[in-house]
Design a protein around this motif. Structure first.
Motif, PDB file in Angstrom:
ATOM      1  N   GLU A 170       0.835  -1.211   0.000  1.00 44.84           N
ATOM      2  CA  GLU A 170       0.000   0.000   0.000  1.00 44.84           C
ATOM      3  C   GLU A 170       0.868   1.258   0.000  1.00 44.84           C
ATOM      4  OE1 GLU A 170      -3.110   0.215  -0.693  1.00 44.84           O
ATOM      5  OE2 GLU A 170      -3.303  -1.960  -0.734  1.00 44.84           O
ATOM      6  N   ALA A 174       0.856   4.020  -2.990  1.00 44.38           N
ATOM      7  CA  ALA A 174       0.567   5.434  -2.729  1.00 44.38           C
ATOM      8  C   ALA A 174       1.725   6.303  -3.215  1.00 44.38           C
ATOM      9  CB  ALA A 174       0.334   5.649  -1.236  1.00 44.38           C
ATOM     10  N   TYR A 177       1.710   6.747  -7.004  1.00 45.49           N
ATOM     11  CA  TYR A 177       0.736   7.758  -7.431  1.00 45.49           C
ATOM     12  C   TYR A 177       1.309   9.152  -7.198  1.00 45.49           C
ATOM     13  CZ  TYR A 177      -3.412  10.468  -8.193  1.00 45.49           C
ATOM     14  OH  TYR A 177      -4.286  11.402  -8.700  1.00 45.49           O
ATOM     15  N   ASN A 178       1.821   9.333  -5.978  1.00 49.51           N
ATOM     16  CA  ASN A 178       2.366  10.647  -5.624  1.00 49.51           C
ATOM     17  C   ASN A 178       3.560  11.025  -6.522  1.00 49.51           C
ATOM     18  OD1 ASN A 178       2.304  12.944  -4.152  1.00 49.51           O
ATOM     19  ND2 ASN A 178       3.292  12.105  -2.348  1.00 49.51           N
TER      20      ASN A 178
END
Ligand code: DC
Length: 218
Positions: A170, A174, A177-178
């Motif tokens: 996870e 994340a 994406y960032n």
């Protein structure tokens, strides 16, 4: 001009290990740019700052002193923080901190200074596009999310860092994406990078390929 080997790629793609092997084989100074952002994150935590305390974090990034020793050691204001910057706490806040535009500006300046007059291998997210777009060798190292989470899980276990596979998966998702949606310095693929998908390759196979290219044997 000094020799610059630039490697970009997502978290866990093997850039760090690759840079370490190639730096020794090709006699290059190894600069891990992620470590510069991790130092800002560690210093912010030590000053009890939260990600929302943007102004304070920017100020802190203006005066930070990061140095790289032999064998991949990282020094923050003279202190060896090689292991501390890999902690779960730092890993959790480093991505939003690295999205602050002014922090990026300060880190890019620092990274260019670190490369001054040296033949270097530099890895990160925006090295081929922002820090050294004129680098002679530009690589994009990739692997699937599952494979990268697996590798990070094993790495952490060896280092005694307690994070479950799910937590790592996870966290990397994340960060992907960032990293790919930053206002400035986003991770991106370009036509002039050499693209390597390492999902089904060993790190030695990847390193051999890169070393051959850098040595002009390919
Ligand atoms: O490579 P790493 O996981 O140590 O990087 C830590 C964080 O810093 C990661 O969330 C992405 C960011 N980073 C960046 O924005 N630009 C770079 N050149 C290197 C890292």
């Amino acid at each position: 001009m000094n020799k610059i080997v630039a490697i970009d790629g997502p978290a866990g793609s093997g850039k760090g290990t690759l840079a370490s092997i190639v730096s020794k084989a090709c006699n290059l100074v190894n600069i891990d740019t992620g470590a510069t952002y991790r130092c800002v994150a560690l210093k912010a935590l030590r000053n009890n700052l939260k990600v929302e305390d943007k102004e304070e974090i920017i100020k802190l990034s203006e005066n930070i002193n990061v140095e790289f020793g032999l064998d991949g050691k990282v020094f923050l204001d003279g202190e060896d923080v090689t292991d501390l910057i890999r902690s779960k706490e730092v890993t959790t806040i480093v991505s939003p901190i690295s999205s602050i535009v002014e922090v990026r500006k300060n880190m890019v300046e620092l990274q260019r200074r670190l490369a001054n007059n040296n033949d270097v291998i530099m890895e990160g997210r925006d090295i081929t596009t922002v820090v050294f777009p004129e680098a002679q060798y530009k690589f994009y190292l990739d692997a699937t999310l599952e494979e990268r989470a697996n590798r990070r899980f094993k790495q952490n276990k060896d280092k005694g860092i307690d994070m479950s596979y799910e937590e790592i998966y996870e966290n990397i998702k994340a960060r992907d994406y960032n990293d790919m949606h930053k206002e400035v310095g986003s991770l991106m693929r370009t036509d002039d990078q050499i693209y390597i998908d390492s999902t089904n390759m060993t790190i030695d196979e990847v390193a051999d390929k890169v070393i051959k290219i850098v040595k002009g044997e390919d």
